[in-house]
Design a protein around this motif. Structure first.
Motif, PDB file in Angstrom:
ATOM      1  N   ASP A 153     -21.678 -33.848  -5.206  1.00 22.55           N
ATOM      2  CA  ASP A 153     -20.817 -32.977  -6.014  1.00 22.55           C
ATOM      3  C   ASP A 153     -21.430 -31.580  -5.909  1.00 22.55           C
ATOM      4  N   GLY A 154     -20.692 -30.642  -5.375  1.00 23.83           N
ATOM      5  CA  GLY A 154     -21.233 -29.301  -5.113  1.00 23.83           C
ATOM      6  C   GLY A 154     -20.768 -28.908  -3.731  1.00 23.83           C
ATOM      7  N   ILE A 232     -13.186 -22.176   1.221  1.00 29.72           N
ATOM      8  CA  ILE A 232     -14.335 -21.344   1.626  1.00 29.72           C
ATOM      9  C   ILE A 232     -14.610 -20.302   0.535  1.00 29.72           C
ATOM     10  N   CYS A 233     -15.885 -20.005   0.332  1.00 31.24           N
ATOM     11  CA  CYS A 233     -16.318 -19.075  -0.717  1.00 31.24           C
ATOM     12  C   CYS A 233     -15.810 -17.651  -0.428  1.00 31.24           C
ATOM     13  N   THR A 234     -15.002 -17.103  -1.324  1.00 26.80           N
ATOM     14  CA  THR A 234     -14.470 -15.753  -1.117  1.00 26.80           C
ATOM     15  C   THR A 234     -15.556 -14.687  -1.296  1.00 26.80           C
ATOM     16  N   PHE A 235     -16.586 -15.047  -2.056  1.00 22.04           N
ATOM     17  CA  PHE A 235     -17.669 -14.082  -2.291  1.00 22.04           C
ATOM     18  C   PHE A 235     -18.419 -13.716  -1.009  1.00 22.04           C
ATOM     19  N   LEU A 236     -18.286 -14.560   0.017  1.00 23.80           N
ATOM     20  CA  LEU A 236     -18.925 -14.240   1.295  1.00 23.80           C
ATOM     21  C   LEU A 236     -18.431 -12.894   1.808  1.00 23.80           C
ATOM     22  N   CYS A 380     -20.969 -20.021 -10.615  1.00 19.30           N
ATOM     23  CA  CYS A 380     -20.643 -20.819  -9.415  1.00 19.30           C
ATOM     24  C   CYS A 380     -21.262 -22.200  -9.520  1.00 19.30           C
ATOM     25  N   LYS A 381     -20.452 -23.250  -9.239  1.00 18.35           N
ATOM     26  CA  LYS A 381     -21.028 -24.594  -9.265  1.00 18.35           C
ATOM     27  C   LYS A 381     -21.041 -25.234  -7.886  1.00 18.35           C
ATOM     28  N   TYR A 382     -20.813 -24.426  -6.884  1.00 20.98           N
ATOM     29  CA  TYR A 382     -20.761 -24.983  -5.533  1.00 20.98           C
ATOM     30  C   TYR A 382     -21.899 -24.519  -4.627  1.00 20.98           C
ATOM     31  N   LEU A 383     -22.498 -23.401  -4.971  1.00 25.72           N
ATOM     32  CA  LEU A 383     -23.568 -22.866  -4.128  1.00 25.72           C
ATOM     33  C   LEU A 383     -24.715 -22.425  -5.017  1.00 25.72           C
ATOM     34  N   THR A 461     -11.916 -19.474  -5.520  1.00 27.43           N
ATOM     35  CA  THR A 461     -11.901 -18.313  -6.418  1.00 27.43           C
ATOM     36  C   THR A 461     -12.391 -18.724  -7.812  1.00 27.43           C
ATOM     37  N   TYR A 462     -13.122 -19.844  -7.851  1.00 27.45           N
ATOM     38  CA  TYR A 462     -13.520 -20.424  -9.133  1.00 27.45           C
ATOM     39  C   TYR A 462     -14.248 -19.434 -10.046  1.00 27.45           C
TER      40      TYR A 462
END
Ligand code: SF4
Length: 468
Positions: A153-154, A232-236, A380-383, A461-462
């Motif tokens: 999970d992540g 995909i992470c938009t913050f990139l 952020c809970k993914y990275l 966009t979480y």
């Protein structure tokens, strides 16, 4: 965050590996490592702490002694890696980028099969070691990697170095990228697509979400086809990625420029100059300035010669001080001027407030602040996203807490995410007042998505809207 790079070559790959990893230095500040496999001498590995010296300085000696035709390396913002493992798969090295939210549950489950783990200093299990242990639960690498993709999970992307080739596996929903390059006799895979261009490689393609491939000196072969869904992470594009990189074929620099342009279209400020907070705010500011025809200038210059990116103390107060000391003001561009400054985002707000106070003290008439993304409302809970570790550190959350005067539910937070809503405007006004800005405008989510330009369903966009 962290980033990785791997090379498979018919010749020695250490030169390409060393510089390929070095080009990921902007993605992490704590640990870095290299692992190589040589057909005659087997595996070799080196890991260093890069908190006080850059990657290149720390690995200079290792590069002189390491050799091999296959290699992987990483810049890590958290655990020491790559790790070397011996299991029923044989000996392999593994490096990862991601985050495991359910580590404790997975550890408990795996320990039942009489496996043991070494604890890190903080009592946690090294996440990369945990991924290796998950992979070892299955008969072969492919099943093991798929099992890890399902169980975690992540998010989790990885490179696995074996004597026969390098497995590259992108996170199930593609939160982080993996780009493939090739040149005569060599093939490489990395987080940043630009990392291999100056090493003579040409871009081949990016792995799709969940895709598992194996790389040898002859090329890359897909073992498990990519899935349809992507987040995909938009913050990139907004902050993390290097300007010369691109993800899903979309350039980071171009997106930042587009963000500035779209911000300008909705704005009515009349500053004397437009400026960006270096480095990631610069392209946003150029896009803004070109759109409105107000000169772009640099009232701050970053002092780079003696401040390597990796020099980052772990203590937050010291980090703020270092960040401030790196920026040197140009008084002639500040005195009696109305300034519009663009930063990629506002996290805690402390640094931006200090910058603003400093500008007023240096004679600025007005300080208008704009951001390249909407207000950050969710952690952020993914990275392993170091900028918003604790949600309550976010300036938005502190202000909302004050405005709501009580418990703040996810539903209420989503109301604050609506840029056309009353609550949103109240929050922005309050932040503007607290941080002493003349005016404050955030980028709108719809504009930011337009700036990226790919299907919004494929973007995470979480942290802005809480939508998974
Ligand atoms: S929550 Fe934000 S930082 Fe985390 S993956 Fe999604 S867009 Fe990126």
């Amino acid at each position: 965050m962290g980033g990785f790079f791997g090379v498979a070559s018919k010749e020695d790959c250490v030169f390409d590996l060393f510089f390929g990893v070095d080009y990921h230095a902007h993605l992490g500040t704590r640990r870095a490592g290299l692992a190589v496999y040589d057909a005659q001498n087997g595996f070799d590995k080196a890991i260093h702490n890069i908190e006080n010296a850059p990657f290149r300085t720390k690995f200079d000696k290792n590069v002189g002694t390491m050799k091999g035709q296959l290699g992987i390396g990483c810049i890590s913002d958290y655990e020491a890696q790559p790790i070397l493992v011996r299991s029923h798969h044989g000996t392999f090295a593994i490096t990862t980028v991601g985050r495991i939210n359910n580590a404790d549950e997975i550890v408990e489950e795996i320990i039942k099969s009489n496996t043991h783990f070494f604890e890190m200093q903080n009592g946690e299990i090294n996440p990369t070691e945990l991924v290796a242990a998950i992979i070892n639960q299955k008969e072969n690498f492919i099943d093991g990697i798929r099992y890890a993709q399902e169980l975690i999970d992540g998010s989790m992307s990885m490179l696995i170095l074996t004597p026969k080739g390098i497995y590259a596996a992108r996170d199930k929903l593609g939160r982080t990228p993996i780009a493939i390059g090739e040149k005569e006799g060599s093939c490489c895979a990395g987080f940043e697509s630009f990392a291999y261009l100056n090493l003579g490689y040409t871009a081949v393609r990016e792995l799709g979400p969940g895709e598992i491939a194996v790389m040898t000196a002859d090329g890359v072969k897909t073992l498990v086809a990519p899935g349809k869904d992507m987040k995909i992470c938009t913050f990139l594009w907004i902050y993390y990625g290097y300007p010369s990189s691109s993800y899903e074929g979309v350039s980071v620099e171009q997106v930042r420029y587009n963000c500035g342009k779209l911000l300008a279209r909705r704005d009515n400020a009349q500053p004397d100059i437009v400026a960006g907070i270096p480095d990631s705010g610069t392209a946003h500011a150029i896009g803004y300035a070109n759109e409105v025809g107000i000169p772009f200038s640099r009232p701050f210059i970053k002092y780079t010669p003696t401040w390597p990116r990796s020099f980052m103390p772990t203590q937050q107060s010291k980090r703020d001080l270092i960040a401030k000391m790196k920026l040197i003001a140009v008084h002639d561009l500040i005195e009696n001027k109305s300034l519009l400054l663009i930063d990629d985002s506002i996290v805690r707000g402390t640094q931006m407030r200090e910058t603003t106070d400093f500008l007023y003290a240096s004679g600025a008439k007005e300080v208008h602040i704009r951001t390249g993304c909407p207000p950050l409302l969710f952690g952020c809970k993914y990275l392993n996203f170091s900028r918003s570790k604790s949600e309550m550190e976010l300036i938005t959350r502190r202000v909302i807490q004050e405005l709501e005067d009580g418990e703040v539910t996810e539903e209420v937070l989503r109301e604050y995410a609506d840029p056309d809503g009353e609550k949103y405007q109240k929050m922005v006004d309050k932040i503007c007042e607290k941080l002493h800005f003349t005016s404050l405008r955030y980028h709108r989510l719809d504009d930011m998505l337009e700036a990226v330009g790919i299907d919004a369903d494929k973007l995470c966009t979480y942290c802005w809207n809480g939508k998974e």
